[in-house]
Design an enzyme around this catalytic site. Structure first.
Site, PDB file in Angstrom:
ATOM      1  N   ASN A 192     -10.665   7.189   2.495  1.00 15.97           N
ATOM      2  CA  ASN A 192      -9.468   6.445   2.097  1.00 15.97           C
ATOM      3  C   ASN A 192      -9.410   6.469   0.570  1.00 15.97           C
ATOM      4  OD1 ASN A 192      -7.424   4.789   1.406  1.00 15.97           O
ATOM      5  ND2 ASN A 192      -8.021   3.083   2.717  1.00 15.97           N
ATOM      6  N   TRP A 229     -16.508  15.322 -17.365  1.00 14.30           N
ATOM      7  CA  TRP A 229     -16.849  13.971 -16.915  1.00 14.30           C
ATOM      8  C   TRP A 229     -17.744  14.081 -15.694  1.00 14.30           C
ATOM      9  CZ3 TRP A 229     -17.022   9.838 -19.490  1.00 14.30           C
ATOM     10  CH2 TRP A 229     -17.092   8.584 -18.865  1.00 14.30           C
ATOM     11  N   ARG A 232      -6.353   6.376  -1.004  1.00 13.07           N
ATOM     12  CA  ARG A 232      -4.940   6.104  -1.265  1.00 13.07           C
ATOM     13  C   ARG A 232      -4.725   5.230  -2.493  1.00 13.07           C
ATOM     14  NH1 ARG A 232      -4.474   4.937   4.633  1.00 13.07           N
ATOM     15  NH2 ARG A 232      -4.982   2.830   3.969  1.00 13.07           N
ATOM     16  N   THR A 249       0.843  -1.197   0.000  1.00 15.77           N
ATOM     17  CA  THR A 249       0.000   0.000   0.000  1.00 15.77           C
ATOM     18  C   THR A 249       0.885   1.256   0.000  1.00 15.77           C
ATOM     19  OG1 THR A 249      -1.904   1.091   0.968  1.00 15.77           O
ATOM     20  CG2 THR A 249      -0.327   0.130   2.522  1.00 15.77           C
ATOM     21  N   ARG A 264      -0.941  11.601  10.520  1.00 20.12           N
ATOM     22  CA  ARG A 264       0.270  10.969   9.989  1.00 20.12           C
ATOM     23  C   ARG A 264       0.711  11.732   8.733  1.00 20.12           C
ATOM     24  NH1 ARG A 264      -0.339   4.480   9.339  1.00 20.12           N
ATOM     25  NH2 ARG A 264      -1.589   4.781  11.203  1.00 20.12           N
ATOM     26  N   GLU A 294      -7.901  15.251 -18.378  1.00 22.97           N
ATOM     27  CA  GLU A 294      -7.750  14.863 -19.796  1.00 22.97           C
ATOM     28  C   GLU A 294      -6.590  15.576 -20.461  1.00 22.97           C
ATOM     29  OE1 GLU A 294     -11.450  15.706 -21.693  1.00 22.97           O
ATOM     30  OE2 GLU A 294     -12.495  14.128 -20.610  1.00 22.97           O
ATOM     31  N   HIS A 326      -5.860   7.196 -20.440  1.00 20.17           N
ATOM     32  CA  HIS A 326      -5.358   8.574 -20.412  1.00 20.17           C
ATOM     33  C   HIS A 326      -3.902   8.631 -20.894  1.00 20.17           C
ATOM     34  CE1 HIS A 326      -8.788  10.597 -18.079  1.00 20.17           C
ATOM     35  NE2 HIS A 326      -9.212   9.485 -18.613  1.00 20.17           N
ATOM     36  N   GLY A 334      -8.680   9.934 -10.875  1.00 20.06           N
ATOM     37  CA  GLY A 334      -8.920  11.362 -11.121  1.00 20.06           C
ATOM     38  C   GLY A 334     -10.184  11.805 -10.403  1.00 20.06           C
ATOM     39  N   SER A 335     -11.162  10.924 -10.322  1.00 24.62           N
ATOM     40  CA  SER A 335     -12.410  11.249  -9.611  1.00 24.62           C
ATOM     41  C   SER A 335     -12.114  11.500  -8.139  1.00 24.62           C
ATOM     42  CB  SER A 335     -13.400  10.085  -9.725  1.00 24.62           C
ATOM     43  OG  SER A 335     -13.623   9.780 -11.072  1.00 24.62           O
TER      44      SER A 335
HETATM   45  C1  LIG Z   1     -12.529  15.608 -17.249  1.00 25.50           C
HETATM   46  C2  LIG Z   1     -12.419  14.392 -16.390  1.00 25.50           C
HETATM   47  N1  LIG Z   1     -12.453  14.529 -15.056  1.00 25.50           N
HETATM   48  C3  LIG Z   1     -12.357  13.479 -14.235  1.00 25.50           C
HETATM   49  C4  LIG Z   1     -12.224  12.198 -14.727  1.00 25.50           C
HETATM   50  C5  LIG Z   1     -12.143  11.049 -13.772  1.00 25.50           C
HETATM   51  O1  LIG Z   1     -10.938  10.360 -13.846  1.00 25.50           O
HETATM   52  P1  LIG Z   1     -10.857   8.825 -13.393  1.00 25.50           P
HETATM   53  O2  LIG Z   1     -11.413   8.011 -14.504  1.00 25.50           O
HETATM   54  O3  LIG Z   1      -9.397   8.591 -13.187  1.00 25.50           O
HETATM   55  O4  LIG Z   1     -11.635   8.680 -12.155  1.00 25.50           O
HETATM   56  C6  LIG Z   1     -12.196  11.982 -16.095  1.00 25.50           C
HETATM   57  C7  LIG Z   1     -12.096  10.620 -16.611  1.00 25.50           C
HETATM   58  O5  LIG Z   1     -11.962  10.302 -17.735  1.00 25.50           O
HETATM   59  C8  LIG Z   1     -12.309  13.101 -16.972  1.00 25.50           C
HETATM   60  O6  LIG Z   1     -12.325  12.941 -18.286  1.00 25.50           O
END
Ligand SMILES: Cc1ncc(COP(=O)(O)O)c(C=O)c1O
Length: 394
Positions: free
Chosen positions: A254, A90, A256, A29, A221, A164, A190, A56-57
């Site tokens: 979490n 997205w 991570r 981890t 931590r 993106e 990506h 990314g989300s």
């Molecule tokens: C503009 C944008 N934001 C956020 C995300 C989310 O990324 P992830 O798929 O890594 O969660 C994406 C995913 O394609 C995206 O195109």
């Protein structure tokens, strides 16, 4: 199976060897390899801090949460605050805003760059507006001079969703380094991939600490005891009897990543420039062909330095879009909509507060947009197949 798919794989035998080594060493981890990855990311993108996460989300969720828990009164979001955000992105650009009680103020995009329209921003700013969440769409930098001017004039926070557009540049500076924080994605399709993954870039030490704590359960931590963030959260002497490893400062998540994903990131990062170069070459060739049909189709205009995530095509009318989609697929291209199209044209729009605005360009992109990939080993073969897809329109 499509000959020219949307996603590609840039892993090598060497990645397999490196991952096996990590696996054998046993600590899997988030640990020292992730720290090393973060250091390399911050150096590469010329940003003081990089905070690695599992997508990314998650990076978007973490940034918005950090602003909710911030005690810096000038850099803080509160329930009900409005955040201006473009209609084409997205879903997880918007999700944390809705989940955390903010009001996404959805605006239209620019017809040439497909990025947030500066005019539309000016039209919706009001006393509740606190933040602009700009999205560098499909590799193309936003209009940062105008965005920074507006933020300064109205005292707004600028955030970037750069998921993106890794490697794109505006005035020789990487996108993702203009806002207070930015999110990046290293999801499979990506620019570079860690299978799943992402990170936040920021130059702000206080926000770096907030992100690090919120990423891991909200614990102390990894936070420097001399930092502003640490001391503002330690309000009672009794807390001193708890070790930082088991001291909780915030209601965290979490999010991570793991050492395996970080190891992949370390070996993928040096490939970024070459990947972008191939993508730019193919997009350039596709654009020359598309230009011959400019009375029927258009694409994004490369005003600054795009990292060309893929190749979007917008038809002037829906019939031509449908015909082109069939032709592209016949010639081996996998196709899809342009990101989400207009997010307000999806069933999820019922979760967006307020009236649904009419957005001309976003609707056009939603209805008449097609997207194909632009990273293929045989460039000339892809270009020929692309050209052939337009024979019908000669
Ligand atoms: C503009 C944008 N934001 C956020 C995300 C989310 O990324 P992830 O798929 O890594 O969660 C994406 C995913 O394609 C995206 O195109």
């Amino acid at each position: 199976m499509f000959k020219f798919p949307l996603a590609y794989n840039t892993f090598s035998k060497n990645d397999e060897i490196l991952i096996s080594k990590v696996f054998r060493e046993g600590f899997l981890t988030q640990g020292k390899i992730t720290q090393n990855y973060e250091f390399r990311l911050s150096e590469f993108f010329n940003s003081k801090y990089a905070v690695a996460v599992n997508s990314g989300s998650s990076a978007n969720l973490l940034m918005i949460s950090a602003l909710i828990y911030s005690k810096d009164q000038s850099l803080k979001l509160r329930r009900g605050d409005e955040v201006i955000v473009p209609a084409v992105s997205w879903m997880t650009t918007y999700s944390p805003l809705i989940q955390l009680g903010l009001v996404p103020r959805i605006v239209d995009i620019d017809k040439d760059t497909l990025n947030i329209s500066i005019e539309s921003i000016k039209n919706v700013i009001n006393e509740k507006t606190k933040c602009i969440f700009a999205v560098n769409l499909l590799g193309h930098p936003c209009e940062f001079k105008e965005l920074l001017d507006i933020c300064k004039q109205h005292n707004l926070i600028l955030l970037e969703d750069n998921c993106e557009s890794m490697g794109a540049k505006y005035d020789s500076k990487y996108t993702g380094t203009f806002g207070l924080m930015s999110s990046q994605s290293t999801y499979m399709s990506h620019h570079i991939s860690t299978i799943e993954g992402g990170f936040v870039l920021t130059n702000n030490e206080y926000f770096r600490d907030l992100l690090v704590s919120l990423r891991s359960h909200g614990w102390a931590r990894d936070i420097n005891q001399n930092s502003r963030f640490y001391s503002e959260n330690i309000t009672n002497k009794n807390y001193e009897y708890l070790p930082d490893d088991f001291l909780f400062l915030l209601p965290g998540f979490n999010l991570r990543t793991t050492e395996i994903n970080s190891q992949l990131g370390i070996s993928q990062l040096p490939k970024l420039d070459d990947i972008i170069s191939i993508k730019r070459t193919i997009s350039g060739e596709f654009s020359i062909i598309l230009n011959k049909y400019q009375n029927l189709f258009s694409t994004q205009i490369d005003k600054y330095f795009s990292s060309c995530f893929g190749f979007p095509i917008i038809a002037k009318n829906k019939r031509d879009k449908d015909l082109l989609k069939i032709e592209l697929e016949k010639n081996g291209f996998q196709t899809r909509p342009i990101v989400t199209g207009n997010i307000l044209s999806h069933p999820v729009s019922k979760f967006f507060p307020g009236e649904i605005p009419k957005l001309k360009i976003s609707t056009l992109v939603h209805e008449n947009g097609i997207f194909i990939g632009n990273y293929f080993p045989k460039v000339s073969e892809a270009v020929k197949a692309f050209e052939k897809s337009f024979d019908l329109f000669l």
